[in-house]
Motif scaffolding. Structure first.
Motif, PDB file in Angstrom:
ATOM      1  N   ALA A 137       0.815  -1.109  -0.117  1.00 10.71           N
ATOM      2  CA  ALA A 137       0.543   0.200  -0.278  1.00 10.71           C
ATOM      3  C   ALA A 137       0.951   0.925  -0.531  1.00 10.71           C
ATOM      4  N   ALA A 138       0.598   2.227  -0.572  1.00  6.60           N
ATOM      5  CA  ALA A 138       1.072   3.396  -0.754  1.00  6.60           C
ATOM      6  C   ALA A 138      -0.083   4.654  -0.843  1.00  6.60           C
ATOM      7  N   ALA A 139       0.962   5.410  -0.172  1.00  9.53           N
ATOM      8  CA  ALA A 139      -0.154   6.952   0.087  1.00  9.53           C
ATOM      9  C   ALA A 139       1.129   7.792   0.024  1.00  9.53           C
ATOM     10  N   GLY A 140       0.621   9.618  -0.019  1.00  9.85           N
ATOM     11  CA  GLY A 140       1.121  10.447  -0.852  1.00  9.85           C
ATOM     12  C   GLY A 140       2.197  11.119   0.753  1.00  9.85           C
ATOM     13  N   ASP A 141       1.195  12.059   1.005  1.00  7.79           N
ATOM     14  CA  ASP A 141       2.398  13.317   2.156  1.00  7.79           C
ATOM     15  C   ASP A 141       1.374  13.298   3.117  1.00  7.79           C
ATOM     16  N   LEU A 142       1.937  13.003   4.204  1.00  6.57           N
ATOM     17  CA  LEU A 142       1.337  13.499   5.196  1.00  6.57           C
ATOM     18  C   LEU A 142       1.768  14.832   5.628  1.00  6.57           C
ATOM     19  N   ILE A 143       1.356  15.478   6.236  1.00  8.85           N
ATOM     20  CA  ILE A 143       1.489  16.694   6.479  1.00  8.85           C
ATOM     21  C   ILE A 143       0.432  16.960   7.621  1.00  8.85           C
ATOM     22  N   TYR A 144       1.169  16.664   9.415  1.00  2.00           N
ATOM     23  CA  TYR A 144      -0.090  17.329  10.178  1.00  2.00           C
ATOM     24  C   TYR A 144       0.578  17.157  11.300  1.00  2.00           C
ATOM     25  N   SER A 145       0.131  17.497  12.422  1.00  2.00           N
ATOM     26  CA  SER A 145       1.199  17.911  13.468  1.00  2.00           C
ATOM     27  C   SER A 145       0.710  17.093  14.935  1.00  2.00           C
ATOM     28  N   LEU A 146      -0.763  16.980  14.414  1.00  2.00           N
ATOM     29  CA  LEU A 146      -1.653  16.049  15.847  1.00  2.00           C
ATOM     30  C   LEU A 146      -1.844  14.578  16.135  1.00  2.00           C
ATOM     31  N   PRO A 147      -2.008  14.525  17.098  1.00  2.00           N
ATOM     32  CA  PRO A 147      -2.156  12.633  16.588  1.00  2.00           C
ATOM     33  C   PRO A 147      -3.251  12.043  15.859  1.00  2.00           C
ATOM     34  N   MET A 148      -3.474  11.875  14.965  1.00  2.00           N
ATOM     35  CA  MET A 148      -5.063  11.294  14.387  1.00  2.00           C
ATOM     36  C   MET A 148      -5.965  10.557  15.315  1.00  2.00           C
TER      37      MET A 148
ATOM     38  N   GLY B 213      -1.228  12.240  -4.165  1.00  2.00           N
ATOM     39  CA  GLY B 213      -1.382  13.011  -3.574  1.00  2.00           C
ATOM     40  C   GLY B 213      -1.489  13.294  -2.058  1.00  2.00           C
ATOM     41  N   GLY B 214      -2.441  13.749  -1.227  1.00  2.00           N
ATOM     42  CA  GLY B 214      -2.178  14.083  -0.269  1.00  2.00           C
ATOM     43  C   GLY B 214      -2.307  12.582   0.391  1.00  2.00           C
ATOM     44  N   PHE B 215      -2.778  12.238   1.990  1.00  2.00           N
ATOM     45  CA  PHE B 215      -2.915  12.226   2.320  1.00  2.00           C
ATOM     46  C   PHE B 215      -3.971  11.989   4.444  1.00  2.00           C
ATOM     47  N   ALA B 216      -2.342  13.072   4.504  1.00  2.00           N
ATOM     48  CA  ALA B 216      -3.017  14.330   5.339  1.00  2.00           C
ATOM     49  C   ALA B 216      -2.375  15.706   5.184  1.00  2.00           C
ATOM     50  N   TYR B 217      -3.852  16.011   5.150  1.00  2.00           N
ATOM     51  CA  TYR B 217      -2.930  17.768   5.198  1.00  2.00           C
ATOM     52  C   TYR B 217      -3.936  19.531   6.025  1.00  2.00           C
ATOM     53  N   GLN B 218      -2.724  18.917   6.869  1.00  2.00           N
ATOM     54  CA  GLN B 218      -2.997  20.003   7.782  1.00  2.00           C
ATOM     55  C   GLN B 218      -2.074  20.310   8.714  1.00  2.00           C
ATOM     56  N   MET B 219      -1.835  21.908   9.578  1.00  2.00           N
ATOM     57  CA  MET B 219      -0.355  22.868  10.154  1.00  2.00           C
ATOM     58  C   MET B 219      -1.512  22.613  11.252  1.00  2.00           C
ATOM     59  N   LEU B 220      -2.394  22.577  12.027  1.00  2.00           N
ATOM     60  CA  LEU B 220      -3.194  22.795  13.084  1.00  2.00           C
ATOM     61  C   LEU B 220      -2.378  22.461  13.980  1.00  2.00           C
ATOM     62  N   GLY B 221      -1.812  22.816  15.303  1.00  2.00           N
ATOM     63  CA  GLY B 221      -0.721  21.891  16.094  1.00  2.00           C
ATOM     64  C   GLY B 221       0.521  22.382  16.229  1.00  2.00           C
TER      65      GLY B 221
END
Length: 480
Positions: A67-78, A362-370
């Motif tokens: 399994a291949a996903a794209g970018d992980l850009i996030y800061s708080l555990p989901m 593409g993205g798998f997560a895209y959030q800069m909050l936290g």
């Protein structure tokens, strides 16, 4: 195949001949003085020598899935959110024998981190605590690629500290190493269906990011595995004539019939405008050597790369021309999956010699909050007063809608190491959700799923890839 063997043999004989001739001349002329090497044979970085005449066999057992996903850009555990959409995608990832995503940003305990933000960054300083590494592992990912343009946001100390946290969480970290050889080397995972090796690289990166080679008194420089390229802007004949006139007016008189370097850019005459790229020969050679070497010890090999580059002409969906050439070489050298991330949007899928090339996941997560508070320089660039905004205000939107979709691509192998099926799980990053959940992943369904897969189908048409749409998934079935 015969051409490859002949080229390799010719190269070896040519190199041996040069060496013998050089040695003979040295003996005849006496001892040479330091620095006097006019007849020294030059290293020929012929990447063809790293492509075997017969492609190495893929020996995973039937049923092996990657399994291949794209970018992980996030800061708080989901995962602690207990979100049904996130958990559904996590089940798909856990079900695969091995899985990969690109971890962009830094993972640091900022209270104890003994380092600094770099002046140059990949577009901000996304950062999370060590809990983020455990969250990525908890989602089910096996490999976290670290070769990308955010790897050096907090310098080499930040890169190595991030790697440490990822590895302590049980993740393998391709694309980073204490020197160039280690950064290029594959990371390996044993699974019940076979051993898989992953090589990570980036063609989009800060100038300070490349790992350095060890040798002599040099112990090597920690950094990431890179594919250096030289971009050339393609212009029409009339445009080139205008550029040459400008160059002459600025005192540049060097004649060149097809190419011009002016104002820090290279230009070349072509039928239509766009970009073309030259690949650094050393990087191309060593990447293919790494793939070939990985396949020597593994049952399957995966190459993943962070590549923002495009063909120009206003289309981010068309990859730069060097990419297809490089990825075909990777498959010829033994690669079984090529997974590309970086442009933050989905691109087409090509099946080359029975192996999938995902040109944009593409993205798998895209959030800069936290994330860490923005720096004064960030506020200066945004032209806002930091006294009146929060960190979340900077993450309040403004990104293209195409950045809120992605793919989780699952490749399944059958008998004899052949790819049996590729399943494209469309991902919705909730663009219209409230800020606290915008940018987090969930399976796309219904019309949203159809929209994402339809775009991938359109982008895959130039590669003649036929993608079906079944139960909200894109499906590519073999035999190929």
């Amino acid at each position: 195949m015969k051409r490859t063997v002949s080229r390799r043999a010719s190269l070896a004989l040519f190199g041996a001949g040069l060496a013998a001739a050089w040695t003979g001349r040295a003996l005849a002329a006496g001892t040479k003085q330091p620095g006097d090497f006019p007849d020294a044979p030059k290293v020929i970085w012929d990447y063809h020598t790293q492509i075997p005449a017969v492609r190495p066999a893929t020996t995973v057992k039937a049923g092996f899935t990657f399994a291949a996903a794209g970018d992980l850009i996030y800061s708080l555990p989901m995962l602690p959110r207990g979100d049904a959409g996130i958990e559904a995608l996590s089940k798909v990832i856990h079900a695969a024998d091995a899985s990969l995503a690109n971890q962009e940003g830094s993972i640091l305990d900022l209270q104890s981190f003994d380092g600094y933000m770099e002046a140059e960054n990949g577009g901000g300083y996304p950062v999370g605590s060590p809990a983020l590494a455990r969250d990525i592992a908890g989602l089910g990912f096996t490999f976290a690629n670290k070769a990308n343009n955010h790897a050096m946001d907090f310098g080499r100390a930040g890169l190595l500290e991030t790697r440490r946290h990822l590895q302590e969480a049980g993740l393998l970290t391709p694309g980073v190493g204490d020197n160039r050889a280690l950064a290029r080397a594959a990371q390996i995972k044993d699974t019940p269906h076979g051993r898989v090796a992953v090589i990570g690289a980036a063609s989009t990166f800060p100038l300070s990011a490349p790992a350095g080679a060890a040798g002599g008194v040099a112990k090597g420089r920690p950094g990431i595995d890179v594919v250096r390229t030289r971009r050339i802007t393609l212009v029409t004949a009339s445009e080139m004539a205008s550029l040459r006139a400008m160059a002459r007016e600025h005192g540049q008189t060097r004649p060149d019939s097809t190419e011009l370097s002016f104002g820090g850019e290279a230009f070349r005459t072509a039928a239509k405008p766009g970009y073309t790229y030259d690949i650094d020969p050393v990087d191309r050679f060593e990447i293919l050597r790494a793939v070939r070497g990985a396949k020597n010890v593994a049952d399957a090999a995966v190459f993943t790369i962070h590549a923002h580059e495009n063909a120009g002409m206003g289309s981010d969906r068309v990859p730069a021309d060097f990419q297809q050439a490089l990825y075909h070489d990777v498959v010829d050298a033994g690669g079984d999956v090529v997974a590309v991330h970086g442009p933050h949007l989905t691109r087409g899928v090509e099946i080359y010699k029975g192996r999938p090339i995902f040109y944009g996941l593409g993205g798998f997560a895209y959030q800069m909050l936290g994330s860490a508070p923005m720096t004064p320089e960030d506020y200066e660039n945004l032209e806002v007063d930091p006294r009146f905004v929060t960190n979340g205000d900077a993450d309040a939107g403004g990104s293209p809608s195409a950045w809120y979709g992605g793919l989780l691509a699952v490749t399944e192998f059958g008998d004899g190491g052949a790819v049996r099926e590729v399943r494209l799980h469309p991902i919705d990053l909730r663009e219209s959700d409230p800020q606290k959940s915008r940018g987090l992943p969930q399976p796309a369904t219904g019309e949203r799923a159809r929209q994402i897969i339809a775009q991938v189908q359109a982008d895959s048409a130039p590669y003649r890839t036929k993608i079906g749409f079944e139960n909200d998934l894109g499906v590519i079935r073999g035999p190929f």
